[in-house]
Write an enzyme that holds these catalytic residues in place. Structure first.
Site, mmCIF file in Angstrom:
data_model
loop_
_atom_site.group_PDB
_atom_site.id
_atom_site.type_symbol
_atom_site.label_atom_id
_atom_site.label_comp_id
_atom_site.label_asym_id
_atom_site.label_seq_id
_atom_site.Cartn_x
_atom_site.Cartn_y
_atom_site.Cartn_z
ATOM 1 N N ASP A 68 0.759 -1.353 0.439
ATOM 2 C CA ASP A 68 0.349 -0.432 -0.187
ATOM 3 C C ASP A 68 1.068 1.826 -0.271
ATOM 4 O O ASP A 68 1.466 1.432 0.866
ATOM 5 C CB ASP A 68 -0.861 -0.178 1.437
ATOM 6 C CG ASP A 68 -2.283 1.000 1.456
ATOM 7 O OD1 ASP A 68 -1.919 1.869 0.299
ATOM 8 O OD2 ASP A 68 -2.602 1.770 2.344
ATOM 9 N N ASP A 76 -2.182 5.361 -6.416
ATOM 10 C CA ASP A 76 -2.518 5.106 -5.052
ATOM 11 C C ASP A 76 -1.987 2.973 -6.304
ATOM 12 O O ASP A 76 -3.493 3.133 -6.066
ATOM 13 C CB ASP A 76 -3.321 5.221 -4.388
ATOM 14 C CG ASP A 76 -3.768 4.617 -3.355
ATOM 15 O OD1 ASP A 76 -3.377 4.040 -2.829
ATOM 16 O OD2 ASP A 76 -4.862 4.737 -3.178
#
Ligand SMILES: *[C@@H]1O[C@H](CO)[C@@H](O)[C@H](O)[C@H]1NC(C)=O
Ligand SMILES: *[C@@H]1O[C@H](CO)[C@@H](O)[C@H](O)[C@H]1NC(C)=O
Ligand SMILES: *[C@@H]1O[C@H](CO)[C@@H](O)[C@H](O)[C@H]1NC(C)=O
Length: 400
Positions: free
Chosen positions: A99, A272
């Site tokens: 992440d 992201d």
């Protein structure tokens, strides 16, 4: 004179080296990344997952950064990417979710295997969106590099299926982990590799390749530099944005055009890995829908086009600095082989560009998610405060 000139030369050389991350060949610091579609909850609602993540990412502000334990910046649990990370000595291997939108590395309390290197610091920690627990320091093995005394969280999660997260976002995002009012940061694994002299710059690069299978090893993380075998041409760098809240993440500025039609004027947003789709501000989404002629598919929440409209689709251009990254028509659609996993019909064509849910002008107006990153190599560079992109052998792939 000669002396001064050569000193200047050395100085310039040092500058040019400092300005771009080290190129790593046959890097021992690469980790394979596997992508999985999580079908355990039945049909995946991609959009719902991505939009709730976007809302949580947007609600963070400098004020709330250290108080955001109640918000839910969970990774998308419908489509996720994991890397095998060793913790402890002897190491237990955990498939942690990769992440870039969070920065703390943690494992679930139920899966954590303690060894002689596991030290409980007694510090309570909380991970937004997952739960709370205790900070440990332990040996963390990435590829064949071993970090000692890496702070990690041992978290009691409400969902046992999430084994943990490898957080590779910016350091400041760890504020608040050690307590609601704490402004203390916790070194990320990338910081620790640097602090322990295993890499010479705080950089992590991400390579994803488009995949049409439900589960596939199709990515690579490179710590400390870039991997020339994973991209084509040169890497174009753009400075990190200072616009909040995009600046808490890997935030940049870009404008978006569909062919020559402006979809989004230059604004701040983020890159992201934890978001699957490409989300753009609601006004930009309306422009994109009308430019492509797509209709909203109620079942999936995605935009849908006919094969005639698909044939007429043109490039969606991401203009970043003086560079344009063109997302081809095939790059704008969800892999048709995976339509049924997202509750779609195998006969339809769905677009991966969707609505952020809020209008532009709010400091985080787009999210270049995974579907962008599988077409462009990306470099997250803390040392030089920049993000880089390059084309790859898959930029123009037609596998979708
Ligand atoms: C790490 O592993 C790679 C591949 O397994 C190997 O080529 C490399 O020499 C190793 N590096 C070190 C420092 O042990
Ligand atoms: C998979 O989906 C189920 C149901 O939505 C969820 O409870 C679980 O946490 C997900 N697993 C992962 C690894 O994200
Ligand atoms: C993709 O295709 C375009 C148009 O044919 C071409 O100009 C570009 O160089 C290609 N990019 C890559 C990375 O192959």
């Amino acid at each position: 004179m000669f002396r001064a000139a050569s000193l200047l030369m050395i100085f310039l050389l040092a500058l040019s080296i400092a300005a771009s991350p080290v190129e790593i060949r046959d890097s021992p610091i690469t980790l394979s990344v596997a992508r999985r579609l999580n079908t355990s909850g039945g049909t995946i609602n991609l959009l719902q997952h991505d939009q709730s993540r976007a809302t949580a990412l947007k609600t963070v502000s400098r004020d709330t950064l250290s108080r955001r334990s109640g918000s839910t910046v969970a990774t998308n649990d419908a489509v996720y990417y994991t890397a095998a990370v060793g913790i402890g000595s002897p190491a237990t291997t955990y498939n942690l979710i990769v992440d870039t939108g969070s920065s703390f590395t943690w494992v679930s309390a139920t899966s954590y295997v303690k060894t002689s290197t596991s030290v409980n610091t007694g510090q309570p920690v909380s991970v937004p969106g997952y739960g709370s627990g205790t900070e440990y320091t332990d040996t963390v093995t990435l590829g064949n590099l071993t970090i000692i005394r890496q702070p990690i969280g041992v978290i009691s999660t409400s969902t046992d299926s999430v084994i943990g997260v490898l957080g590779i976002g910016p350091l400041d995002l760890t504020e608040g982990i050690l307590g609601e009012s704490s402004t203390m940061t916790i070194p990320t694994v990338t910081d620790s590799l640097y602090n322990q002299d295993m890499i010479s710059q705080i950089v992590v690069s991400v390579s994803f390749e488009p995949t049409t299978s439900e589960s596939d090893i199709n990515g690579e993380l490179t710590f400390g530099g870039t991997d020339a075998t994973k991209y084509t041409g040169a890497i174009a760098y753009t400075p990190l944005t200072t616009t909040e809240p995009a600046s808490y993440y890997w935030g940049i500025t870009e404008s978006i055009t569909y062919g020559t039609t402006t979809i989004l004027t230059e604004t701040a947003g983020i890159v992201d890995t934890g978001t699957t789709l490409i989300l753009i501000a609601s006004n930009a989404y309306d422009e994109y829908q009308s430019a492509t002629g797509a209709t909203l598919d109620e079942t999936t929440g995605l935009l849908r086009i006919s094969s005639t409209q698909y044939s007429a689709l043109v490039n969606l251009n991401f203009n970043i600095g003086s560079n344009t990254f063109a997302l081809t028509p095939n790059g704008q659609i969800w892999p048709r082989a995976l339509n049924t996993y997202i509750g779609g019909s195998s006969d339809y064509i769905y677009l991966i560009v969707n609505n952020l849910g809020t209008p532009s002008g709010e400091g985080l107006d787009f999210i270049n998610g995974y579907t962008f990153l599988e077409r462009f190599y990306s470099v997250f560079d803390t040392t030089n405060s920049q993000v880089g992109f390059a084309t790859t052998a898959y930029t123009n792939a037609t596998t979708n």
